[in-house]
Motif scaffolding. Structure first.
Motif, PDB file in Angstrom:
ATOM      1  N   UNK A 161      54.082  12.168  18.875  1.00 54.29           N
ATOM      2  CA  UNK A 161      54.216  13.037  20.000  1.00 54.29           C
ATOM      3  C   UNK A 161      54.839  14.485  19.285  1.00 54.29           C
ATOM      4  N   UNK A 162      54.792  15.560  19.871  1.00 48.36           N
ATOM      5  CA  UNK A 162      55.197  16.905  19.386  1.00 48.36           C
ATOM      6  C   UNK A 162      56.351  17.713  20.167  1.00 48.36           C
ATOM      7  N   UNK A 163      57.420  18.002  19.183  1.00 47.54           N
ATOM      8  CA  UNK A 163      58.439  18.507  20.044  1.00 47.54           C
ATOM      9  C   UNK A 163      58.383  20.210  20.071  1.00 47.54           C
ATOM     10  N   UNK A 164      58.328  20.625  21.256  1.00 52.14           N
ATOM     11  CA  UNK A 164      58.189  22.107  21.484  1.00 52.14           C
ATOM     12  C   UNK A 164      59.459  22.737  21.753  1.00 52.14           C
ATOM     13  N   UNK A 183      52.235  14.899  23.817  1.00 48.76           N
ATOM     14  CA  UNK A 183      51.435  14.280  22.839  1.00 48.76           C
ATOM     15  C   UNK A 183      50.724  15.206  22.015  1.00 48.76           C
ATOM     16  N   UNK A 184      50.300  14.681  20.760  1.00 46.72           N
ATOM     17  CA  UNK A 184      49.163  15.644  19.969  1.00 46.72           C
ATOM     18  C   UNK A 184      48.303  16.339  20.889  1.00 46.72           C
ATOM     19  N   UNK A 185      47.449  15.630  21.704  1.00 48.81           N
ATOM     20  CA  UNK A 185      46.581  16.151  22.411  1.00 48.81           C
ATOM     21  C   UNK A 185      47.225  16.430  23.825  1.00 48.81           C
ATOM     22  N   UNK A 186      47.789  17.782  23.936  1.00 44.70           N
ATOM     23  CA  UNK A 186      48.465  18.242  25.063  1.00 44.70           C
ATOM     24  C   UNK A 186      47.628  19.758  25.441  1.00 44.70           C
ATOM     25  N   UNK A 187      47.781  20.208  26.725  1.00 51.11           N
ATOM     26  CA  UNK A 187      47.362  21.232  27.332  1.00 51.11           C
ATOM     27  C   UNK A 187      48.400  22.262  26.678  1.00 51.11           C
ATOM     28  N   UNK A 188      47.871  23.442  26.267  1.00 55.56           N
ATOM     29  CA  UNK A 188      48.515  24.301  25.899  1.00 55.56           C
ATOM     30  C   UNK A 188      48.337  25.534  26.883  1.00 55.56           C
ATOM     31  N   UNK A 189      47.305  25.730  27.436  1.00 53.92           N
ATOM     32  CA  UNK A 189      46.916  26.915  28.213  1.00 53.92           C
ATOM     33  C   UNK A 189      46.167  26.319  29.455  1.00 53.92           C
ATOM     34  N   UNK A 190      46.333  26.982  30.691  1.00 55.77           N
ATOM     35  CA  UNK A 190      45.867  26.471  31.784  1.00 55.77           C
ATOM     36  C   UNK A 190      45.623  27.917  32.735  1.00 55.77           C
ATOM     37  N   UNK A 191      44.283  27.907  33.205  1.00 57.82           N
ATOM     38  CA  UNK A 191      44.018  29.341  33.939  1.00 57.82           C
ATOM     39  C   UNK A 191      43.146  28.808  34.918  1.00 57.82           C
ATOM     40  N   UNK A 192      43.190  29.618  36.272  1.00 53.40           N
ATOM     41  CA  UNK A 192      42.450  29.434  37.572  1.00 53.40           C
ATOM     42  C   UNK A 192      41.792  30.521  37.736  1.00 53.40           C
ATOM     43  N   UNK A 193      40.185  30.403  38.076  1.00 52.58           N
ATOM     44  CA  UNK A 193      39.696  31.666  38.612  1.00 52.58           C
ATOM     45  C   UNK A 193      39.125  31.339  39.996  1.00 52.58           C
ATOM     46  N   UNK A 194      39.598  31.705  40.820  1.00 54.93           N
ATOM     47  CA  UNK A 194      39.276  31.428  42.371  1.00 54.93           C
ATOM     48  C   UNK A 194      37.748  32.023  42.865  1.00 54.93           C
ATOM     49  N   UNK A 195      37.042  31.371  43.575  1.00 55.15           N
ATOM     50  CA  UNK A 195      35.758  31.978  44.066  1.00 55.15           C
ATOM     51  C   UNK A 195      35.893  31.317  45.686  1.00 55.15           C
ATOM     52  N   UNK A 217      43.283  22.734  24.915  1.00 60.11           N
ATOM     53  CA  UNK A 217      44.315  21.243  24.589  1.00 60.11           C
ATOM     54  C   UNK A 217      44.480  21.745  22.832  1.00 60.11           C
ATOM     55  N   UNK A 218      45.616  21.186  22.612  1.00 58.73           N
ATOM     56  CA  UNK A 218      46.076  21.638  21.361  1.00 58.73           C
ATOM     57  C   UNK A 218      45.190  20.949  20.107  1.00 58.73           C
ATOM     58  N   UNK A 219      44.992  19.728  20.388  1.00 58.88           N
ATOM     59  CA  UNK A 219      44.104  18.688  19.624  1.00 58.88           C
ATOM     60  C   UNK A 219      43.214  17.951  20.226  1.00 58.88           C
ATOM     61  N   UNK A 223      45.151  15.847  34.447  1.00 57.92           N
ATOM     62  CA  UNK A 223      45.470  14.839  33.385  1.00 57.92           C
ATOM     63  C   UNK A 223      44.377  14.634  32.335  1.00 57.92           C
ATOM     64  N   UNK A 224      45.141  14.521  31.132  1.00 58.13           N
ATOM     65  CA  UNK A 224      44.280  14.256  29.741  1.00 58.13           C
ATOM     66  C   UNK A 224      44.346  12.636  29.446  1.00 58.13           C
ATOM     67  N   UNK A 225      43.273  12.271  29.268  1.00 59.46           N
ATOM     68  CA  UNK A 225      43.208  10.839  28.992  1.00 59.46           C
ATOM     69  C   UNK A 225      42.318  10.391  27.524  1.00 59.46           C
ATOM     70  N   UNK A 226      42.827   9.557  26.954  1.00 58.96           N
ATOM     71  CA  UNK A 226      42.107   8.904  25.916  1.00 58.96           C
ATOM     72  C   UNK A 226      40.799   8.280  26.721  1.00 58.96           C
TER      73      UNK A 226
END
Length: 610
Positions: free
Chosen positions: A94-97, A188-200, A211-213, A277-280
């Motif tokens: 895991x990563x500490x931020x 986790x190392x594979x974590x979401x760093x940015x999330x954006x929504x564009x509505x239609x 995702x970071x990794x 949700x991000x999964x292996x």
């Protein structure tokens, strides 16, 4: 946690995790006036003796709420605090931020004596991944921040922060160093760093996920959109690159009646809950889960009107400086931000223009949830040149990225009143700068109107914003009484002595009805102001104040060519006493009276009694 249950305390509302910890509170603090630059004595683990003061974060040292309240300019300040190891636990891959909401202006961060982050930009957020700097076996870790904010550097974006020793005219006290929340997460190392929504609104939502990794086998990304517990759309996608774009079709939007129930507007601020949700993909192990929300709405311009959800929408806005007596640029927490949104709506406004500031994202959360349109702006520099262009453009990119998913944000304003580009009509470089910022903003976000220069000297604005501080209602009627009258104004020097359009393209956009006209600053009335206070017009009694206020609003509302307005301003701020509220937040007139003036609503008739 659903959008309806979220209490607005999480510092980054669009990307929330259940487990986080605020680092706000008392830190060690010191001024560094030696000019010696960075010295290990300040950031080494055993350097506690260099810090001779205590400060309450996230309030800047100039603010009374910080516990210091010293307004003398200091170019460099230092912060230090011990962080318990359990808040930065980073085992098992895991990563500490450590996240910083805003540090004005140039920041460096060390953990346990090791440099972990550098950032330039006083209003935009940044994150320090401190994992590799954690001292093994330590019960606690030493976090040190150095902030540099040069009050004499006019190329630095500063907005309403004064460059002189004492506030003057419409500029206020400086804000140095940390002024938004600091908080930690373990991911986790594979974590979401940015999330954006564009509505239609006719089809669904585009999700943009970073995702970071990403391991060679890829990741499974699950997205669920729901409303009131009913799932509206869900998808599972395997991603193999750090950035992915995922289309979510919402079947309910195919039905016009169902679509109306799901659209966001100030009158009906419907929010859809979102979980990512991000999964292996092999083991099925959940690596990261974030909660968010989406507002389905569209914005635009056409036929001389601002459009919300493809319909003409009259904008009743108020200018909000976002400066507060005890905290300056900072705020005392989510409850205060919610009260501001509620007050603005109670006064009859459906929009707010945050002036020369990128406000705390939690303000945008409450605007999203309670229903208030927001014009997104940024602090300007006061001089033009390559370095000023570089600084502002970098920060503007980060701020648009930070705020682009908030449904409340409906307009982007990169430049105000030619600040930082004061010779647009005569200097080709400055004119190109204005045009470039407008086009760059549209490239980042083509879904919202953009103003190339708010107030005057427009080069290519989707809305023709005009600043007019006339205190004569009849003069406002003469200027905006019909298209011909305003055509004369457009061809002349403008109400404030500045040309309104400086390119043929801008004039053609307005005359073709493509760029609607809004009076985006007006009023500026003071009530019983002191001699040294700043205002555009002074009134001496409640009666005179209410009458003139009502006449000015009525003159603009009655115009057939004006599609919206923005009154100056929400609250008295420092020496600028033209607010509808006193500095303590109390209204200068009863709220219901202000509401009737703003909206033109008639007073309810008394119910007849026998």
């Amino acid at each position: 946690m659903s959008a309806s249950e979220q209490d607005g305390t999480y510092p980054r509302p669009i990307l929330r995790r259940e487990r986080w910890q605020s680092l706000d509170g008392v830190w060690d603090f010191a001024y560094d006036d030696t000019g010696a630059g960075e010295r290990e004595a300040w950031y080494a683990e055993d350097a506690a003796g260099a810090f001779d003061r205590r400060i309450t974060v996230p309030f800047p040292p100039e603010a009374p709420a910080s516990g210091i309240g010293e307004t003398t300019p200091h170019r460099v300040v230092w912060y230090r605090r011990n962080v318990p190891h359990d808040l930065l636990a980073a085992g098992d891959g895991h990563r500490a931020l450590v996240h910083f909401g805003a540090v004005d202006h140039r920041a460096k961060v060390w953990l346990d004596g090791r440099l972990v982050a550098e950032h330039i930009g006083g209003h935009s957020p940044f994150t320090a991944d401190v994992t590799d700097a954690l001292r093994p076996g330590a019960d606690q870790h030493v976090l040190v921040v150095r902030a540099e904010d040069d009050p004499a550097d006019l190329a630095q974006p500063r907005g309403k922060q004064d460059w002189q020793d004492r506030p003057h005219a419409v500029w206020y006290e400086r804000t140095t160093g940390i002024w938004q929340t600091v908080w930690t997460e373990t991911v986790a190392a594979a974590h979401i760093t940015d999330l954006a929504w564009t509505p239609d609104p006719a089809r669904g939502v585009l999700a943009e996920i970073t995702v970071a990794e990403v391991p060679a086998a890829g990741l499974a990304v699950d997205i669920v959109l729901s409303h009131d517990g009913v799932v509206l759309a869900e998808s599972t996608t395997t991603v193999r690159t750090p950035r992915s774009r995922i289309d979510l079709v919402v079947p309910a939007l195919r039905n016009g009646i169902d679509r109306e129930d799901l659209l966001w507007s100030p009158e009906r601020p419907t929010l859809l809950d979102a979980r990512v949700t991000v999964r292996d993909p092999g083991a099925g192990t959940v690596l990261d889960t974030v909660d968010s929300y989406v507002g389905l709405r569209s914005t635009g311009v056409g036929d001389g009107a601002f459009l919300l959800n493809d319909r003409p929408y009259y904008v009743r806005s108020v200018l909000n400086q976002g400066y507060r007596t005890d905290t300056l640029l900072a705020n005392s927490g989510t409850d205060e931000l919610r009260r501001e949104v509620e007050l603005i709506k109670a006064m009859g406004f459906n929009a707010v223009r945050i002036h020369q500031k990128a406000e705390d994202p939690r303000f945008l959360y409450w605007a999203d949830r309670l229903g208030l349109l927001v014009w997104g702006e940024a602090p300007a520099a006061y001089e033009f040149g390559p370095y000023a262009v570089e600084l502002f453009t970098r920060e503007w990119l980060e701020l648009v990225r930070r705020d682009r998913s908030h449904p409340s944000i409906v307009t982007w304003v990169p430049v105000n009143e030619s600040w930082g580009a004061s010779d647009i009509p005569h200097d080709p470089a400055q004119r190109h700068y204005s045009l470039a910022l407008a086009h760059l903003t549209r490239a980042l976000d083509p879904t919202r109107p953009v103003l190339s220069n708010e107030g005057w000297e427009h080069t290519d604005s989707d809305i023709l914003g005009v600043h007019d501080y006339s205190s004569d209602p009849e003069e406002l009627t003469r200027r905006y009484g019909d298209a011909a009258a305003f055509g004369t104004v457009l061809a002349g020097p403008g109400p404030q002595g500045r040309a309104l359009a400086v390119t043929r393209r801008q004039t053609e956009r307005y005359t073709a009805g493509d760029a609607p006209l809004m009076i985006t600053e007006f009023g500026g009335l003071s009530l019983r102001a002191d001699e040294d206070d700043f205002s555009y017009t002074r009134t001496s009694s409640d009666t005179q104040y209410a009458a003139l206020l009502g006449d000015l609003f009525a003159a603009l509302r009655s115009s057939p060519v004006v599609s919206g307005f923005c009154y100056t301003q929400f609250m008295d701020t420092a020496q600028e006493t033209n607010g509808l509220l006193f500095p303590d937040g109390s209204p200068k007139l009863p709220l219901e009276t202000i509401r009737r003036i703003v909206t033109g609503e008639k007073e309810a008739a008394a119910t007849p009694t026998d």
